[in-house]
Scaffold this motif. Sequence first.
Motif, mmCIF file in Angstrom:
data_model
loop_
_atom_site.group_PDB
_atom_site.id
_atom_site.type_symbol
_atom_site.label_atom_id
_atom_site.label_comp_id
_atom_site.label_asym_id
_atom_site.label_seq_id
_atom_site.Cartn_x
_atom_site.Cartn_y
_atom_site.Cartn_z
ATOM 1 N N PHE A 4 0.829 -1.190 0.000
ATOM 2 C CA PHE A 4 0.000 0.000 0.000
ATOM 3 C C PHE A 4 0.872 1.252 0.000
ATOM 4 O O PHE A 4 1.987 1.252 0.533
ATOM 5 C CB PHE A 4 -0.924 0.014 1.231
ATOM 6 C CG PHE A 4 -2.010 -1.019 1.183
ATOM 7 C CD1 PHE A 4 -3.167 -0.798 0.445
ATOM 8 C CD2 PHE A 4 -1.865 -2.220 1.856
ATOM 9 C CE1 PHE A 4 -4.167 -1.759 0.392
ATOM 10 C CE2 PHE A 4 -2.862 -3.184 1.809
ATOM 11 C CZ PHE A 4 -4.022 -2.954 1.070
ATOM 12 N N ASP A 5 0.329 2.307 -0.579
ATOM 13 C CA ASP A 5 0.995 3.602 -0.479
ATOM 14 C C ASP A 5 0.840 4.162 0.932
ATOM 15 O O ASP A 5 1.789 4.711 1.499
ATOM 16 C CB ASP A 5 0.404 4.593 -1.494
ATOM 17 C CG ASP A 5 0.666 4.189 -2.928
ATOM 18 O OD1 ASP A 5 1.826 3.841 -3.242
ATOM 19 O OD2 ASP A 5 -0.281 4.198 -3.732
ATOM 20 N N VAL A 6 -0.367 4.022 1.479
ATOM 21 C CA VAL A 6 -0.657 4.537 2.817
ATOM 22 C C VAL A 6 -1.574 3.557 3.549
ATOM 23 O O VAL A 6 -2.563 3.092 2.977
ATOM 24 C CB VAL A 6 -1.348 5.919 2.775
ATOM 25 C CG1 VAL A 6 -1.566 6.453 4.193
ATOM 26 C CG2 VAL A 6 -0.544 6.915 1.959
ATOM 27 N N VAL A 7 -1.250 3.282 4.802
ATOM 28 C CA VAL A 7 -2.169 2.596 5.703
ATOM 29 C C VAL A 7 -2.665 3.627 6.706
ATOM 30 O O VAL A 7 -1.861 4.272 7.394
ATOM 31 C CB VAL A 7 -1.500 1.422 6.439
ATOM 32 C CG1 VAL A 7 -2.424 0.896 7.545
ATOM 33 C CG2 VAL A 7 -1.171 0.295 5.473
ATOM 34 N N VAL A 8 -3.977 3.788 6.772
ATOM 35 C CA VAL A 8 -4.594 4.703 7.729
ATOM 36 C C VAL A 8 -5.074 3.870 8.913
ATOM 37 O O VAL A 8 -5.889 2.956 8.730
ATOM 38 C CB VAL A 8 -5.769 5.475 7.102
ATOM 39 C CG1 VAL A 8 -6.390 6.425 8.137
ATOM 40 C CG2 VAL A 8 -5.312 6.247 5.871
ATOM 41 N N ILE A 9 -4.589 4.191 10.097
ATOM 42 C CA ILE A 9 -4.955 3.454 11.303
ATOM 43 C C ILE A 9 -5.980 4.276 12.069
ATOM 44 O O ILE A 9 -5.663 5.331 12.606
ATOM 45 C CB ILE A 9 -3.714 3.177 12.173
ATOM 46 C CG1 ILE A 9 -2.694 2.355 11.375
ATOM 47 C CG2 ILE A 9 -4.113 2.437 13.451
ATOM 48 C CD1 ILE A 9 -1.365 2.188 12.084
ATOM 49 N N LEU A 31 -7.525 1.064 5.037
ATOM 50 C CA LEU A 31 -8.138 1.704 6.204
ATOM 51 C C LEU A 31 -8.367 0.632 7.259
ATOM 52 O O LEU A 31 -9.194 -0.264 7.082
ATOM 53 C CB LEU A 31 -9.456 2.366 5.814
ATOM 54 C CG LEU A 31 -10.256 3.004 6.967
ATOM 55 C CD1 LEU A 31 -9.451 4.086 7.666
ATOM 56 C CD2 LEU A 31 -11.581 3.569 6.445
ATOM 57 N N LEU A 32 -7.623 0.728 8.351
ATOM 58 C CA LEU A 32 -7.711 -0.244 9.443
ATOM 59 C C LEU A 32 -8.507 0.374 10.583
ATOM 60 O O LEU A 32 -8.138 1.429 11.112
ATOM 61 C CB LEU A 32 -6.314 -0.630 9.924
ATOM 62 C CG LEU A 32 -6.232 -1.500 11.182
ATOM 63 C CD1 LEU A 32 -6.875 -2.866 10.944
ATOM 64 C CD2 LEU A 32 -4.778 -1.653 11.636
ATOM 65 N N ASP A 33 -9.585 -0.296 10.988
ATOM 66 C CA ASP A 33 -10.421 0.227 12.065
ATOM 67 C C ASP A 33 -10.933 -0.928 12.913
ATOM 68 O O ASP A 33 -11.204 -2.022 12.404
ATOM 69 C CB ASP A 33 -11.597 1.015 11.488
ATOM 70 C CG ASP A 33 -12.422 1.695 12.572
ATOM 71 O OD1 ASP A 33 -11.881 2.576 13.250
ATOM 72 O OD2 ASP A 33 -13.598 1.339 12.739
ATOM 73 N N GLY A 146 -1.617 7.939 11.428
ATOM 74 C CA GLY A 146 -2.154 7.514 12.717
ATOM 75 C C GLY A 146 -3.338 8.379 13.093
ATOM 76 O O GLY A 146 -3.183 9.554 13.419
ATOM 77 N N ALA A 147 -4.528 7.800 13.035
ATOM 78 C CA ALA A 147 -5.766 8.518 13.376
ATOM 79 C C ALA A 147 -6.536 7.688 14.393
ATOM 80 O O ALA A 147 -7.754 7.523 14.291
ATOM 81 C CB ALA A 147 -6.600 8.750 12.117
ATOM 82 N N ASP A 148 -5.814 7.201 15.384
ATOM 83 C CA ASP A 148 -6.383 6.231 16.325
ATOM 84 C C ASP A 148 -6.713 6.835 17.685
ATOM 85 O O ASP A 148 -6.641 6.159 18.710
ATOM 86 C CB ASP A 148 -5.454 5.026 16.481
ATOM 87 C CG ASP A 148 -4.012 5.396 16.835
ATOM 88 O OD1 ASP A 148 -3.576 6.500 16.484
ATOM 89 O OD2 ASP A 148 -3.323 4.574 17.463
ATOM 90 N N GLY A 149 -7.099 8.108 17.711
ATOM 91 C CA GLY A 149 -7.697 8.676 18.910
ATOM 92 C C GLY A 149 -6.749 9.368 19.862
ATOM 93 O O GLY A 149 -5.532 9.433 19.650
ATOM 94 N N ALA A 150 -7.339 9.905 20.941
ATOM 95 C CA ALA A 150 -6.604 10.757 21.876
ATOM 96 C C ALA A 150 -5.486 10.013 22.595
ATOM 97 O O ALA A 150 -4.479 10.613 22.950
ATOM 98 C CB ALA A 150 -7.570 11.368 22.888
#
Length: 394
Positions: A4-9, A31-33, A146-150
């Motif tokens: 992948f070019d980008v993995v979004v967590i 997109l990993l969620d 990294g978009a995995d929260g506070a």
Amino acid sequence: MTMFDVVVIGGGPSGATAAEDLARSGQKVALLDREGRIKPCGGAVPPRLIQDFAIPDSQIVARINTARMISPTQRQVDIPIENGYVGMVDREHFDAFLRDRAEAAGATRYTGTFLRIERDEECTRVLYREKATGETQILQTRLIIGADGARSSVAKAEVPGGDKIPYVIAYHEIIEAPEATAQYDPLRCDVIYDGKISPDFYGWVFPHGKSASVGMGTGIDGVDLKKATAELRVASGLEHCRTIRREGAPIPLRPMDRWDNGRDVVLAGDAAGVVAPSSGEGIYYAVVGGRVAATAAAACLATGRVRDLGLARKLFMREHKQVFRVLGAMQNAYYRSDERRERFVSLCHDIDVQRLTFEAYMNKRLVKARPLAHLKIGIKNLAHLTRLVSETRV
């Protein structure tokens, strides 16, 4: 194995927006969620978010036309929302909609819990525990968002300062909304500035159409959030409404000083600390954070320069730094005691305060068109903070 070019967590508003933007620009995105987790959130979204990010009417569960500020002495100030409305979304459905839209744009969805990042000379690897099987799986990638929260695991592991983000704990209960009563208006948001509910933040009652969010936040250890919320429900005449679900989570208090690791990771949304001080508003800033993170990642992929990952923070702060600074100063000035909170609500009687506040909220920028109004507000603010006026005066 796919590269992948980008993995979004993280598949909240920030991660889903980043994944969608990158997929639409032709990047190969994962997109990993975790899924199944609903963040506690009042659910307010301003018109600018609805317009800039093409949010359909089907996601807007209520249109708010009034905000009511309630002081420690139960003083009430109703602020009409002129020339528009504040939209309300239910995060259970809103976040899922954004993830589905990212997938429709071309992002590949994975469901599981992020474990760690590993690297070798060939690539970067994201390891996660797959929800369906419980087995450890691997995603190979060039970059990570990294978009995995506070309490971001990515931030703690990869970015300096990622383990030291200050936050408040938010707790709310989604209840079955009653018909309109003397205390509850389905077109009005109530914001409660009362130390008995929250000693350092505020409580809220936000309508969501058939349901409503009732909750509070605090950064002080030892506060019983459930007890405070129960008391707020009683004070609002909502104690007998059926509770649909209960949720709690941290809300960061300020943007991090750095959002990338100078190599292959950039943060977005709560993971980067982008929640507005004073209001705790996060959805708009989350989606903007996702967009600038996607922009930075795309630039890095195109140029090969890892310093381009720093564009995410630069772009965000260029537009929103001053708003965050003003809101932070307001929180520091007025949230420290009930006396200050009383004065703050008194200040909200001023028509210029009302208009400029909501113009800034709706458009997400400070309004410079009326310098005399700003001067008047500044003088009155100073008078309240120095006790030159009584809090009982309007």
